[in-house]
Structures are given as structure tokens and as C-alpha cells.
Motif scaffolding. Sequence first.
Motif, short mmCIF file in Angstrom:
data_model
loop_
_atom_site.label_atom_id
_atom_site.label_comp_id
_atom_site.label_asym_id
_atom_site.label_seq_id
_atom_site.Cartn_x
_atom_site.Cartn_y
_atom_site.Cartn_z
N GLU A 33 0.82 -1.20 0.00
CA GLU A 33 0.00 0.00 0.00
C GLU A 33 0.86 1.26 0.00
O GLU A 33 1.99 1.25 0.49
N CYS A 66 -2.67 0.25 -3.98
CA CYS A 66 -2.19 -1.06 -3.54
C CYS A 66 -1.67 -1.78 -4.77
O CYS A 66 -2.45 -2.15 -5.65
N TRP A 101 -10.33 -3.11 0.74
CA TRP A 101 -9.66 -2.28 1.73
C TRP A 101 -10.36 -2.47 3.08
O TRP A 101 -11.59 -2.46 3.16
N TYR A 122 -4.85 1.63 7.00
CA TYR A 122 -5.63 1.05 5.91
C TYR A 122 -4.86 -0.10 5.30
O TYR A 122 -3.68 0.05 4.90
N CYS A 138 -4.76 -3.28 2.45
CA CYS A 138 -5.23 -3.87 1.20
C CYS A 138 -5.37 -5.38 1.42
O CYS A 138 -4.57 -5.99 2.14
#
Length: 126
Positions: free
Chosen positions: A6, A22, A36, A94, A96
Motif C-alpha cells: 500500500e 495497492c 480495503w 488502511y 489492502c
Amino acid sequence: QVQLVESGGGLVQAGDSLRLSCASSGRTFTYYTMGWFRQAPGKEREFVATISWSGSTTYYADSVKGRFTISRDNAKNTVFLQMNSLKPEDTAVYYCAASRTTAQTMSKGSGGIEYWGKGTLVTVSS
């Protein structure tokens, strides 16, 4: 084996936008549903958005619907998350994710996820 990396996180102010990317290694990217997820401090990892292998089907968490858009470029083995109108409660790492389940299945949680990226931090200040 699929590796996910990412990028695009950072520190922004409320109302700003960010675009996460990503990048996936391997030649089988198109076989995978991509998604995500995010994890805020002290909270469990939660679903954000997912997209089918063809890009024709997407699902979003209610908390991001209308603000976030997931997309993919199979020629570049990359999935994106465009985040607009960011709020402080969007602050999280966050991640992926890749899976050979359906997008609908991925939208129901992280069960069945085969590969995870290491995450990118998004911080939204008020």
C-alpha cells in the motif's frame, strides 16, 4: 504467492482527499477480489470497500458510502481507494486485501482473506 504493497497514506485535514494505492505482485491479480479494510487505534479491523475481479461490482461500508470510491487497473495490478471529504473518524491504518471469494463475501468481513498488505496510515486532523 501474492504480495500487496500500500501507499498514499498521510496526514490531512478534515474535508481533504487522499488516494490510496495497492500494488500487487504476481500474474494472477485478475483472479482476485480486492478490498480495503482499516483499523483505528484500540479498535478491531473493519471492512471499508471491495471490488470484484472485473471491477463491475463494488461494496462499501455505510460509514464511507458516497465519500470513498474503490477502483482497479488490472493491467497495472493495482487497486485504488479514492477518499474524499475525510473525517477525523477515518483515521486508521488502511490495509489492502486479496481473496478469491466474491466481493459480497468480502464485504461481510475478513474471513477468507488470503493476502494482506502491511498497511498505510491515514491521519485526519480536525
